[in-house]
Design an enzyme around this catalytic site. Structure first.
Site, PDB file in Angstrom:
ATOM      1  N   TYR A   1     -25.750  40.224  46.048  1.00  0.00           N
ATOM      2  CA  TYR A   1     -25.270  38.995  45.413  1.00  0.00           C
ATOM      3  C   TYR A   1     -24.581  38.150  46.474  1.00  0.00           C
ATOM      4  O   TYR A   1     -23.963  38.690  47.383  1.00  0.00           O
ATOM      5  CB  TYR A   1     -24.249  39.318  44.316  1.00  0.00           C
ATOM      6  CG  TYR A   1     -24.808  40.135  43.168  1.00  0.00           C
ATOM      7  CD1 TYR A   1     -25.493  39.518  42.131  1.00  0.00           C
ATOM      8  CD2 TYR A   1     -24.640  41.518  43.122  1.00  0.00           C
ATOM      9  CE1 TYR A   1     -25.996  40.255  41.065  1.00  0.00           C
ATOM     10  CE2 TYR A   1     -25.141  42.265  42.064  1.00  0.00           C
ATOM     11  CZ  TYR A   1     -25.819  41.629  41.036  1.00  0.00           C
ATOM     12  OH  TYR A   1     -26.317  42.362  39.996  1.00  0.00           O
TER      13      TYR A   1
ATOM     14  N   GLU B   1     -28.291  44.458  30.880  1.00  0.00           N
ATOM     15  CA  GLU B   1     -27.350  45.578  30.875  1.00  0.00           C
ATOM     16  C   GLU B   1     -26.492  45.492  29.617  1.00  0.00           C
ATOM     17  O   GLU B   1     -26.246  44.395  29.091  1.00  0.00           O
ATOM     18  CB  GLU B   1     -26.465  45.485  32.133  1.00  0.00           C
ATOM     19  CG  GLU B   1     -25.379  46.558  32.192  1.00  0.00           C
ATOM     20  CD  GLU B   1     -24.709  46.656  33.566  1.00  0.00           C
ATOM     21  OE1 GLU B   1     -25.039  45.868  34.468  1.00  0.00           O
ATOM     22  OE2 GLU B   1     -23.850  47.553  33.726  1.00  0.00           O
TER      23      GLU B   1
ATOM     24  N   ASN C   1     -23.920  49.399  36.192  1.00  0.00           N
ATOM     25  CA  ASN C   1     -22.784  50.317  36.169  1.00  0.00           C
ATOM     26  C   ASN C   1     -22.663  51.026  34.821  1.00  0.00           C
ATOM     27  O   ASN C   1     -22.191  52.162  34.745  1.00  0.00           O
ATOM     28  CB  ASN C   1     -21.489  49.559  36.478  1.00  0.00           C
ATOM     29  CG  ASN C   1     -21.492  48.932  37.866  1.00  0.00           C
ATOM     30  OD1 ASN C   1     -22.259  49.339  38.727  1.00  0.00           O
ATOM     31  ND2 ASN C   1     -20.644  47.951  38.081  1.00  0.00           N
TER      32      ASN C   1
ATOM     33  N   GLN D   1     -28.524  38.670  35.915  1.00  0.00           N
ATOM     34  CA  GLN D   1     -29.307  39.362  34.896  1.00  0.00           C
ATOM     35  C   GLN D   1     -30.108  38.296  34.145  1.00  0.00           C
ATOM     36  O   GLN D   1     -30.298  37.224  34.706  1.00  0.00           O
ATOM     37  CB  GLN D   1     -28.374  40.171  34.017  1.00  0.00           C
ATOM     38  CG  GLN D   1     -27.595  41.231  34.825  1.00  0.00           C
ATOM     39  CD  GLN D   1     -26.817  42.246  33.996  1.00  0.00           C
ATOM     40  OE1 GLN D   1     -26.874  42.277  32.783  1.00  0.00           O
ATOM     41  NE2 GLN D   1     -26.043  43.084  34.696  1.00  0.00           N
TER      42      GLN D   1
ATOM     43  N   ASN E   1     -27.682  54.355  39.355  1.00  0.00           N
ATOM     44  CA  ASN E   1     -27.376  52.983  39.760  1.00  0.00           C
ATOM     45  C   ASN E   1     -26.245  52.976  40.782  1.00  0.00           C
ATOM     46  O   ASN E   1     -25.193  53.595  40.552  1.00  0.00           O
ATOM     47  CB  ASN E   1     -26.939  52.168  38.538  1.00  0.00           C
ATOM     48  CG  ASN E   1     -26.506  50.757  38.913  1.00  0.00           C
ATOM     49  OD1 ASN E   1     -27.348  49.927  39.275  1.00  0.00           O
ATOM     50  ND2 ASN E   1     -25.215  50.482  38.850  1.00  0.00           N
ATOM     51  N   GLU E   2     -26.448  52.304  41.887  1.00  0.00           N
ATOM     52  CA  GLU E   2     -25.395  52.061  42.905  1.00  0.00           C
ATOM     53  C   GLU E   2     -24.497  53.279  43.110  1.00  0.00           C
ATOM     54  O   GLU E   2     -23.256  53.181  43.036  1.00  0.00           O
ATOM     55  CB  GLU E   2     -24.564  50.830  42.512  1.00  0.00           C
ATOM     56  CG  GLU E   2     -25.362  49.545  42.556  1.00  0.00           C
ATOM     57  CD  GLU E   2     -24.550  48.261  42.413  1.00  0.00           C
ATOM     58  OE1 GLU E   2     -23.354  48.330  42.070  1.00  0.00           O
ATOM     59  OE2 GLU E   2     -25.126  47.191  42.648  1.00  0.00           O
TER      60      GLU E   2
ATOM     61  N   GLU F   1     -31.502  44.180  41.881  1.00  0.00           N
ATOM     62  CA  GLU F   1     -30.389  43.297  41.497  1.00  0.00           C
ATOM     63  C   GLU F   1     -30.226  42.269  42.600  1.00  0.00           C
ATOM     64  O   GLU F   1     -29.960  42.630  43.752  1.00  0.00           O
ATOM     65  CB  GLU F   1     -29.078  44.074  41.317  1.00  0.00           C
ATOM     66  CG  GLU F   1     -29.010  44.858  40.034  1.00  0.00           C
ATOM     67  CD  GLU F   1     -27.631  45.451  39.780  1.00  0.00           C
ATOM     68  OE1 GLU F   1     -26.618  44.798  40.088  1.00  0.00           O
ATOM     69  OE2 GLU F   1     -27.588  46.584  39.277  1.00  0.00           O
TER      70      GLU F   1
HETATM   71  O1  AHR Z   1     -25.227  43.085  37.554  1.00  0.00           O
HETATM   72  C1  AHR Z   1     -23.853  43.353  37.452  1.00  0.00           C
HETATM   73  C2  AHR Z   1     -23.437  44.633  38.144  1.00  0.00           C
HETATM   74  O2  AHR Z   1     -23.587  44.486  39.523  1.00  0.00           O
HETATM   75  C3  AHR Z   1     -24.261  45.862  37.823  1.00  0.00           C
HETATM   76  O3  AHR Z   1     -23.817  46.521  36.695  1.00  0.00           O
HETATM   77  C4  AHR Z   1     -24.046  46.716  39.037  1.00  0.00           C
HETATM   78  O4  AHR Z   1     -25.132  47.550  39.287  1.00  0.00           O
HETATM   79  C5  AHR Z   1     -23.778  45.724  40.156  1.00  0.00           C
HETATM   80  O5  AHR Z   1     -22.660  46.063  40.878  1.00  0.00           O
END
Ligand code: AHR
Length: 503
Positions: A246, A29, A74, A351, A174-175, A294
């Site tokens: 995460y 990113e 993001n 990432q 994205n999200e 992700e």
């Molecule tokens: O990977 C970091 C961030 O985590 C990304 O930009 C977003 O999609 C997620 O919230």
């Protein structure tokens, strides 16, 4: 001390499904030092003529990363792709509102595609559905993929790229459920714009595949209604639905931390059920597969990130320094995806470099492997083939948020072409080793190639620029083979890769 024995039965006919190599994908990113100071650093002693760091490239090739998501995250929800193409000197510097930085736009779509070719990987490109919509997305597909003879394809050629990039995989935003997202939407708003955007993108290039945004995590209040509504509205256009997750260990409770992949199991299973519910509702023949685009451990850097000044270029954001227990959970998460290899067809560890990443760099200096590099590399290199149903008996424990957590987390992959079976196994027990018997009954005689182990006495041990090999795997694992029976003792808190050659 040893806990009770664990047993796993694996049969070559009990198949979960073919492992799509794209589950070993990753993510770059425009965030922190992922691009600038990560993969791209002109002037670095190991940079090539395009400014791509050769030392980083070598570490990436060591993993054999098949697909890389770009440019966000993001970031994409406020990005104008046109800012990143054409002569570098005329590209604008912009305020970047997702991460409160300045984006210099020295690196963009064409540089990324060149980098992908050099890194032997393919692109998963995201379009902006935060501040933009169908028009800019279809123009981007035309610029990237249309052969020639139109304004945008000829513009690409005038930028030095006569051949189309032929990007096959595209994320529809994205999200979009997250309030932190620029241009966040309700499920109904997003489902409609995803359908209209996907429709025109596929009109420009019918060969592309599209990923619709699922929930930003298992913990979102709108999960799984979000998936049901979104898929209901864009079922025809979407090919995949995304999952993001995460984990952290903020409570310093390692037993609970390592159990969290059970949440990932249930996340995956619920998204499959929801997608199949919409399929049934629509009487459709089409199945929607999963893109877990992700996933990782992310929490170490949260406090440091709060101290970063706004409006700097490529500050050290989200630079988690991973420890041994993080590598174990990453191993469990990889096993979770292999256990649903029938439906999880793409995934991106988030990432790849510096930003919550398996690879770290110093600006102008070294690049090194974080602890999580190893399970990711082992799975990518040895986990290709057919995933097999793991019939497991294991002693269990109860953690704060999960009950009946098996100490053994494991799955096996059969690579028919190479005549090999690889068993991936984590012993979640923090103080005791775990005796394991694997019964490979239908495979006949096997020979041990190697038993790789990642272990460390200190769960918090990490690799740093000064001690880059503090946590590293060895091949002194105890596995012994007798015909098609394998006996091993898995060390406490260890990641294991037992590689077997078939007769
Ligand atoms: O990977 C970091 C961030 O985590 C990304 O930009 C977003 O999609 C997620 O919230």
């Amino acid at each position: 001390m040893m806990s009770n024995k664990a047993k796993m039965i694996v049969d070559k006919d009990f198949k979960i499904g073919e492992v799509d190599k794209r589950i070993y994908g990753s993510f770059i990113e425009h965030l922190g030092r992922a691009v600038y100071g990560g993969i791209y650093e002109p002037g670095h002693p190991q940079a090539d003529e395009q400014g791509f760091r050769g030392d980083v490239m070598e570490l990436i090739k060591g993993i054999d990363v098949p697909i890389v998501r770009y440019p966000g995250g993001n970031f994409v929800s406020g990005y104008n792709w046109e800012d990143g193409v054409g002569p570098v000197e005329s590209r604008p510097k912009r305020l970047e509102l997702a991460w409160m930085t300045i984006e210099p736009n020295l690196f963009g779509l064409n540089e990324f595609m060149d980098w992908c070719r050099k890194a032997n990987t393919e692109a998963m490109m995201a379009v902006n559905l935060g501040t933009r919509g169908p028009n800019e997305a279809r123009e981007l597909v035309e610029y990237a993929n249309h052969p020639s003879g139109t304004y945008l394809s000829d513009l690409r050629a005038s930028h030095g790229y006569k051949q189309p990039h032929n990007i096959k995989t595209w994320c529809l935003g994205n999200e979009m459920d997250g309030p932190w997202q620029i241009g966040a939407k309700t499920a109904a708003e997003y489902g409609r714009i995803a359908a209209e955007t996907g429709k025109v993108m596929k009109w420009v290039d019918p060969t592309i595949e599209l990923v619709a945004c699922g929930s930003s995590s298992l913990g979102m209040k709108t999960f799984p209604d979000w998936e049901a509504t979104v898929l209901d509205l864009c079922y025809e256009q979407a090919d995949y639905i995304s999952l993001h997750q995460y984990y952290g260990n903020r409570d310093k409770d390692s037993a609970n931390f390592l159990a969290q992949s059970m949440g990932m199991d249930s996340f995956i299973n619920t998204v499959i059920s929801t997608a199949d519910y919409v399929q049934a509702k629509k009487r459709s023949k089409k199945k929607i597969n999963l893109s877990f685009d992700e996933w990782n451990v992310w929490y170490h850097s949260n406090e440091a990130d709060r101290q970063i000044e706004r409006w700097s270029v490529a500050p050290p954001q989200l630079e988690d320094v991973y420890n041994h227990e993080d590598a174990l959970l990453v191993g469990c998460m990889l096993i979770s995806m292999l256990k649903r290899a029938d439906r999880v067809k793409m995934a991106c560890i988030a990432q790849l470099v510096n930003v919550i990443a398996p690879i770290m760099t110093a600006n102008g200096g070294a690049a090194w492997k974080q602890t999580i590099y190893y399970p990711y590399m082992h799975a990518s290199i040895f986990g290709r083939g057919t995933a097999l149903v793991p019939l497991i008996q294991s002693p269990k424990y109860d953690a704060k948020d999960y009950t009946d957590v098996p100490y053994l987390e494991s799955v096996a992959v059969h690579n028919e072409e190479k005549g090999e079976v690889t068993v991936f196994a984590v012993n979640r027990h923090l103080t005791d080793s775990l005796p394991l018997e694997v019964d490979l009954r239908s495979f006949g005689d096997c020979r041990l190639i190697e038993h790789i182990v990642l272990e460390h006495d200190d769960l918090k041990a990490a690799n740093t620029i000064d001690a880059p090999d503090r946590v590293a795997p060895h091949t002194r694992g105890s596995a012994a083979v007798d015909g098609s029976r394998i006996e091993a003792t898995l060390g406490k808190a260890s990641w294991n890769v037992i590689r077997l050659k078939l007769a």
